[in-house]
Design an enzyme around this catalytic site. Structure first.
Site, PDB file in Angstrom:
ATOM      1  CG  HIS A  77      -0.833   3.258  23.815  1.00 62.11           C
ATOM      2  ND1 HIS A  77      -2.275   3.044  24.317  1.00 62.11           N
ATOM      3  CD2 HIS A  77      -0.393   4.094  23.380  1.00 62.11           C
ATOM      4  CE1 HIS A  77      -1.999   4.517  24.517  1.00 62.11           C
ATOM      5  NE2 HIS A  77      -1.419   4.620  23.917  1.00 62.11           N
ATOM      6  CE1 TYR A 205      -9.135  -1.351  28.950  1.00 67.61           C
ATOM      7  CE2 TYR A 205     -10.416  -1.987  28.194  1.00 67.61           C
ATOM      8  CZ  TYR A 205      -9.218  -1.831  28.204  1.00 67.61           C
ATOM      9  OH  TYR A 205      -9.064  -2.166  26.712  1.00 67.61           O
ATOM     10  N   PRO A 297     -17.577  -4.479  24.756  1.00 70.73           N
ATOM     11  CG  PRO A 297     -17.715  -1.999  24.687  1.00 70.73           C
ATOM     12  CD  PRO A 297     -18.566  -3.539  24.455  1.00 70.73           C
ATOM     13  CE  LYS A 301      -8.448  -8.997  22.322  1.00 74.24           C
ATOM     14  NZ  LYS A 301      -7.563  -8.148  21.875  1.00 74.24           N
ATOM     15  CE1 TYR A 388      -6.756  -4.503  26.686  1.00 77.10           C
ATOM     16  CE2 TYR A 388      -4.694  -4.069  25.701  1.00 77.10           C
ATOM     17  CZ  TYR A 388      -6.144  -3.411  26.060  1.00 77.10           C
ATOM     18  OH  TYR A 388      -7.142  -2.063  25.195  1.00 77.10           O
TER      19      TYR A 388
HETATM   20  C1  PHB Z   1     -12.432   3.139  22.885  1.00 79.37           C
HETATM   21  O1  PHB Z   1     -10.823   4.071  22.852  1.00 79.37           O
HETATM   22  O2  PHB Z   1     -13.164   4.139  22.172  1.00 79.37           O
HETATM   23  C2  PHB Z   1     -12.128   1.846  23.501  1.00 79.37           C
HETATM   24  C3  PHB Z   1     -10.373   1.110  23.751  1.00 79.37           C
HETATM   25  C4  PHB Z   1     -10.402   0.469  24.528  1.00 79.37           C
HETATM   26  C5  PHB Z   1     -11.944  -0.444  25.045  1.00 79.37           C
HETATM   27  C6  PHB Z   1     -13.233  -0.007  24.078  1.00 79.37           C
HETATM   28  C7  PHB Z   1     -13.162   0.891  23.186  1.00 79.37           C
HETATM   29  O3  PHB Z   1     -11.642  -1.828  25.604  1.00 79.37           O
END
Ligand code: PHB
Ligand code: APR
Length: 405
Positions: A77, A205, A297, A301, A388
């Site tokens: 990505h 997000y 989450p 990280k 990130y």
């Molecule tokens: C996930 O795909 O479970 C996932 C992806 C990004 C995050 C947290 C969880 O920041």
């Protein structure tokens, strides 16, 4: 009940990603280790966890020789999106910072590590009960456990506590010998896994007036999505239909139109927490991964920190055995914590930026302004992108280079 005694160089407690990867890295440098895991291998593989790997993490997995399937199946990505007020703003990771992330489930990474360990014939004991640490302050630690009704004892040089947040290793250390730092957030994440092709190209997000939501994926045929929920909520109260209705409302019209409410194959609620213990070395016992720290989450990280911890730990143990000096072991705590605290800060920042907090009007305006600043400023975007995609693993080499330049 008979009792059996064996010996190894390192006992690793826990067969999550931290323990399994440490086992592989140690094997590469000729150090013997036994892994003790309280659950079955199938149980470990059944846990659904995160799935965004930093470039540095991918390099460590390559170094450990377990990246073939990751390269074949992982999704690269080049950006992520932030949703706000129904609009989406792209953070162009590659363009801004020259790096990308790889979407590859933690479960898949764990499977690759287990297979590599099985293929090498290295020793792992699953369903090990009552794992207990002894004499880790001295030079001859021991670990006892029960397996199939028989008590075993392993004597070793070192113990690696890779047994997660609820494990036995951190609990074995008297409270007055460590300092803990903690923040509990007033909400959790309700996550759903579904077998449908993701109708989004990159992770989204979303900050919405109804609360945070995240659109993620595991593969070209599997989505992983989350909505912020109350800490007192129960999974049973969330039908698939209710989940998707809420997710679509939070994602905005365009994504809502493209999202098919598919049946869930997994659904769970996880609380959000920031946690760090200091130090990470206690005599001959070392803590790594979730045993040592937890991040919410939001910044993706947790897994990446577990990987950098065990990378540093394998280097420290390698140098100790090569040079017969304690100094590399002494540096383990400070090497890890420099990276850990930066990831803690970033995860806390992203959590604060994107969630609905019970708060006053001033806090909400500050959050809104912070998002607007991010969307307007290439510098702010670069800072987010830099964190990130992951800060460098080797600060010392990095800093040395900067110094010379
Ligand atoms: C996930 O795909 O479970 C996932 C992806 C990004 C995050 C947290 C969880 O920041
Ligand atoms: N004895 C033996 N094993 C134990 C014990 C114990 N007393 N307590 C816990 N364990 C095992 C757990 O069953 C688990 O398999 O230790 C393992 C710890 O694995 P994880 O919780 O996955 O922790 P870690 O390997 O540090 O992984 C890092 O990254 O994405 C994040 O939180 C996520 O798990 C992930 C973490």
């Amino acid at each position: 009940m008979t009792s059996r005694t064996t010996r190894t160089q390192v006992v690793i407690v826990g067969a999550g990603p931290a323990g399994l990867l440490l086992g592989e890295l140690l094997r590469k440098v000729g150090i013997d280790a036994v892994i003790l895991e309280q659950r079955s291998a199938d149980y470990v593989l059944g846990r659904i966890r995160a799935g965004v790997l930093e470039q540095g993490t991918v390099q460590v997995l390559e170094h450990a020789g377990v990246a073939a399937r990751l390269h074949a199946e992982g999704l690269t990505h080049e950006g992520v999106e932030i949703g706000f007020h129904g609009h989406r703003h792209r953070i162009a990771l590659r363009e801004l910072i020259g790096k990308t992330v790889t979407v590859y489930g933690q479960t898949e990474m764990t499977r690759d590590l287990m297979e590599a360990r099985n293929a090498s014939g290295a020793h792992s004991i699953y369903e090990a009960e009552d794992v207990t640490l002894h004499d880790w302050r001295g030079t001859t630690p021991r670990v006892t456990y029960r397996h199939l009704g028989v008590t075993h004892e392993i004597s070793c040089d070192f113990i690696a506590g890779c047994d997660g947040f609820h494990g036995v290793c951190r609990r074995s250390i008297p409270a007055d010998q460590m300092q803990t730092f903690e923040r509990i957030y007033p909400f959790g994440w309700l996550g759903v896994l579904s077998d449908v092709p993701p109708p989004w190209k990159e992770l989204i997000y979303a900050n919405s007036a109804r609360g945070f939501a995240l659109a993620s994926m595991r593969s070209p045929t599997r989505v992983r999505c989350y909505v912020q929920c109350g800490l007192d909520e129960r999974v049973e109260d969330w039908s698939d239909a209710r989940f998707w209705d809420e997710f679509r409302l939070r994602m905005g019209e365009e994504i809502a139109d493209r999202t098919m409410p598919a049946p869930s194959i997994e659904k769970s609620i996880a609380p959000l927490r920031s946690f760090v213990v200091e130090p990470l070395r206690f005599g001959r016992l070392f803590l790594a991964g979730d045993a040592a720290h937890i991040v919410p989450p939001t910044g993706a990280k947790g897994l990446n920190l577990a990987v950098s911890d065990v990378f540093y730990l394998h280097e420290a143990l390698r140098d100790y055995y090569r040079e017969q000096r304690d100094e590399p072991l002494d540096r383990y705590t400070s090497r890890c914590l420099r990276r850990v605290w930066k990831a803690e800060r970033f995860s806390w920042w992203m959590t604060r930026l994107l969630h609905l907090f019970p708060g006053d009007a001033f806090s909400r305006r500050i959050q809104q302004t912070e998002l607007e600043y991010l969307f307007d400023s290439r510098f702010a975007q670069s800072s987010m992108a830099e964190n990130y995609v992951g800060l460098p693993l080797d600060y010392e080499a990095h800093e040395a280079r900067a110094h010379v330049a």
